[in-house]
Design a protein around this motif. Structure first.
Motif, PDB file in Angstrom:
ATOM      1  N   LEU A 185       6.976   4.390   2.296  1.00 35.95           N
ATOM      2  CA  LEU A 185       8.302   4.518   1.554  1.00 35.95           C
ATOM      3  C   LEU A 185       9.242   4.796   2.867  1.00 35.95           C
ATOM      4  CD1 LEU A 185      10.263   5.034  -0.758  1.00 35.95           C
ATOM      5  CD2 LEU A 185       9.465   7.606  -0.665  1.00 35.95           C
ATOM      6  N   PHE A 186      10.288   4.003   2.641  1.00 42.05           N
ATOM      7  CA  PHE A 186      11.557   4.417   3.503  1.00 42.05           C
ATOM      8  C   PHE A 186      12.772   4.337   2.592  1.00 42.05           C
ATOM      9  CE2 PHE A 186      15.053   3.055   6.193  1.00 42.05           C
ATOM     10  CZ  PHE A 186      14.973   3.891   7.364  1.00 42.05           C
ATOM     11  N   MET A 187      13.412   5.415   2.800  1.00 36.05           N
ATOM     12  CA  MET A 187      14.785   5.475   2.168  1.00 36.05           C
ATOM     13  C   MET A 187      15.824   6.197   3.150  1.00 36.05           C
ATOM     14  SD  MET A 187      13.918   6.603  -1.687  1.00 36.05           S
ATOM     15  CE  MET A 187      13.566   8.278  -1.289  1.00 36.05           C
ATOM     16  N   CYS A 216      13.598   0.464   1.963  1.00 31.78           N
ATOM     17  CA  CYS A 216      12.515  -0.792   1.946  1.00 31.78           C
ATOM     18  C   CYS A 216      11.215  -0.271   1.895  1.00 31.78           C
ATOM     19  CB  CYS A 216      12.531  -1.769   3.366  1.00 31.78           C
ATOM     20  SG  CYS A 216      12.383  -0.611   4.831  1.00 31.78           S
ATOM     21  N   THR A 217       9.929  -1.072   1.937  1.00 28.78           N
ATOM     22  CA  THR A 217       8.395  -0.706   1.695  1.00 28.78           C
ATOM     23  C   THR A 217       8.466  -0.442   0.427  1.00 28.78           C
ATOM     24  OG1 THR A 217       8.833   1.565   2.723  1.00 28.78           O
ATOM     25  CG2 THR A 217       8.327  -0.249   4.329  1.00 28.78           C
ATOM     26  N   GLY A 218       7.834   1.052  -0.010  1.00 24.37           N
ATOM     27  CA  GLY A 218       7.868   1.267  -1.223  1.00 24.37           C
ATOM     28  C   GLY A 218       8.851   1.452  -2.099  1.00 24.37           C
ATOM     29  N   TRP A 277      -0.519  -0.428  -2.779  1.00 24.79           N
ATOM     30  CA  TRP A 277       0.536   0.253  -2.911  1.00 24.79           C
ATOM     31  C   TRP A 277       0.591   1.424  -1.365  1.00 24.79           C
ATOM     32  CZ3 TRP A 277       5.318   0.560  -5.338  1.00 24.79           C
ATOM     33  CH2 TRP A 277       5.423  -0.339  -6.295  1.00 24.79           C
ATOM     34  N   MET A 278      -0.446   1.931  -1.284  1.00 28.76           N
ATOM     35  CA  MET A 278      -0.606   3.165  -0.264  1.00 28.76           C
ATOM     36  C   MET A 278      -0.494   2.465   0.984  1.00 28.76           C
ATOM     37  SD  MET A 278      -0.520   5.884  -2.097  1.00 28.76           S
ATOM     38  CE  MET A 278      -1.535   7.211  -1.283  1.00 28.76           C
ATOM     39  N   ALA A 301       9.710  -0.449  -5.770  1.00 25.71           N
ATOM     40  CA  ALA A 301      10.008   0.331  -6.866  1.00 25.71           C
ATOM     41  C   ALA A 301      11.351  -0.160  -7.780  1.00 25.71           C
ATOM     42  CB  ALA A 301      10.253   1.833  -6.606  1.00 25.71           C
ATOM     43  N   VAL A 302      12.265  -0.429  -6.775  1.00 23.69           N
ATOM     44  CA  VAL A 302      13.561  -0.976  -7.387  1.00 23.69           C
ATOM     45  C   VAL A 302      13.151  -2.599  -8.369  1.00 23.69           C
ATOM     46  CG1 VAL A 302      15.615  -2.394  -6.817  1.00 23.69           C
ATOM     47  CG2 VAL A 302      14.967  -0.211  -5.556  1.00 23.69           C
TER      48      VAL A 302
END
Length: 324
Positions: free
Chosen positions: A220-222, A149-151, A194-195, A155-156
């Protein structure tokens, strides 16, 4: 001696299958008969799988991309809930095929079907998908192998646009967008947006966690249940694959040294300075509770943010993936 009964679930809408004008599925039907199923819609999967289960199928090949694999794993776990899960073979044919990069069957076309019909001696590995659920009960839970989620969600959305997919390799589209575009955003007007990321609070259960949780904003979370990604990319630094659980990476809002971090993660490297940095957290967890105002993406499927913003990630049932 037990005889393995193989079947194929074919997604005619996946990129490669749509391009071959039905040649692969016609060949598969000639060889497999009624054990070759073409599923036009995910909603049809439970009925198809119930029929296959009643006919003793214990090896299911899936011809599609990551989204098809995710939908099939979810349906298989539901239909086979009262008996051993069938083995799974992945025949990649979608826009993104990250799952196949780790646990793909290794053969394609007619050679793959012929080998599935004589499955003796196939190798295998175990992977435990991530179960994504909504504690508020807004949606049924789903299984998947790679998400965030988030960044990552931002991106997706960009990577799914034709302008990216037409020139980026499909299994790299998201990573290409995520890292190269993010680096260029350092010089764009949208940099602050974004940041600044999105609101994300999480708590985790597992062994060896550097912190049990945090509150704040995330750039960013992955997360993934895979053990390998394409082209040596590995944006996690928890190499101990003997631990139960799934890998995750959380990058705080306005992270320091982002270009340098991206350069290393694109090459599957996590130097000590990165592991120790306060803005980057990576570990293995068995379960996580999330609260966020971001969409969540699992195997390419975008799930809009829930009303309460609460999500749960946990280990799902273990699947055996077969390969040559």
């Amino acid at each position: 001696m037990n005889v393995v009964q193989s079947a194929l679930i074919h997604n005619p809408n996946s990129r490669k299958n749509a391009q071959d004008k039905g040649q692969f599925v016609r060949m598969a039907r000639q060889k497999m008969g009624d054990f070759c199923v073409s599923a036009l819609n995910d909603s049809h999967l439970p009925a198809h799988l119930t029929e296959l289960k009643s006919r003793g199928v214990d090896l299911i090949a899936i011809s599609g991309g990551d989204g098809t694999v995710s939908a099939c794993l979810t349906a298989i776990a539901s239909v086979y809930h009262d008996c051993p899960l069938p083995s799974v073979a992945i025949l990649p044919s979608g826009n993104t095929n990250l799952i196949a990069g780790d646990v793909g069957f290794g053969l394609h076309g007619e050679a793959a079907i012929d080998r599935l019909l004589r499955p003796e001696g196939l190798k295998s590995c175990i992977r435990t998908p991530i179960r994504l659920s909504w504690p508020d009960g807004e949606r049924p839970s789903v299984l998947g192998m790679f998400g965030g989620c988030t960044g990552y969600a931002r991106a997706v959305r960009i990577a799914h646009s034709p302008n990216v997919l037409k020139f980026a390799p499909h299994d790299l589209a998201v990573f290409f967008t995520l890292f190269s575009s993010m680096a260029s955003l350092l010089f764009r007007r949208s940099r602050h947006s974004w940041m600044n990321g999105d609101r994300l609070s999480w708590s985790a259960e597992g062994t060896g966690l550097p912190v049990p949780g945090r509150e704040g904003r995330s750039f960013l979370f992955m997360t993934t249940a895979l053990e390998k990604l394409s082209r040596g990319i590995w944006p996690f630094w928890n190499e101990d694959t003997s631990r139960d659980g799934f890998h995750f990476l959380d990058v705080h809002a306005f992270p320091e040294a982002l270009p340098k971090a991206c350069f290393n993660l694109l090459r599957g490297r996590a130097p000590e300075w990165l592991r120790a940095h306060k803005d980057y957290t990576s570990a293995t967890a068995r379960a996580m509770q999330l609260e966020t105002d971001s969409d969540f993406v699992l195997d390419g499927e975008v799930f809009p943010v829930s009303a309460g913003g609460r999500l749960k990630l946990e280990e799902g049932p273990a699947f055996r993936f077969v390969h040559v």
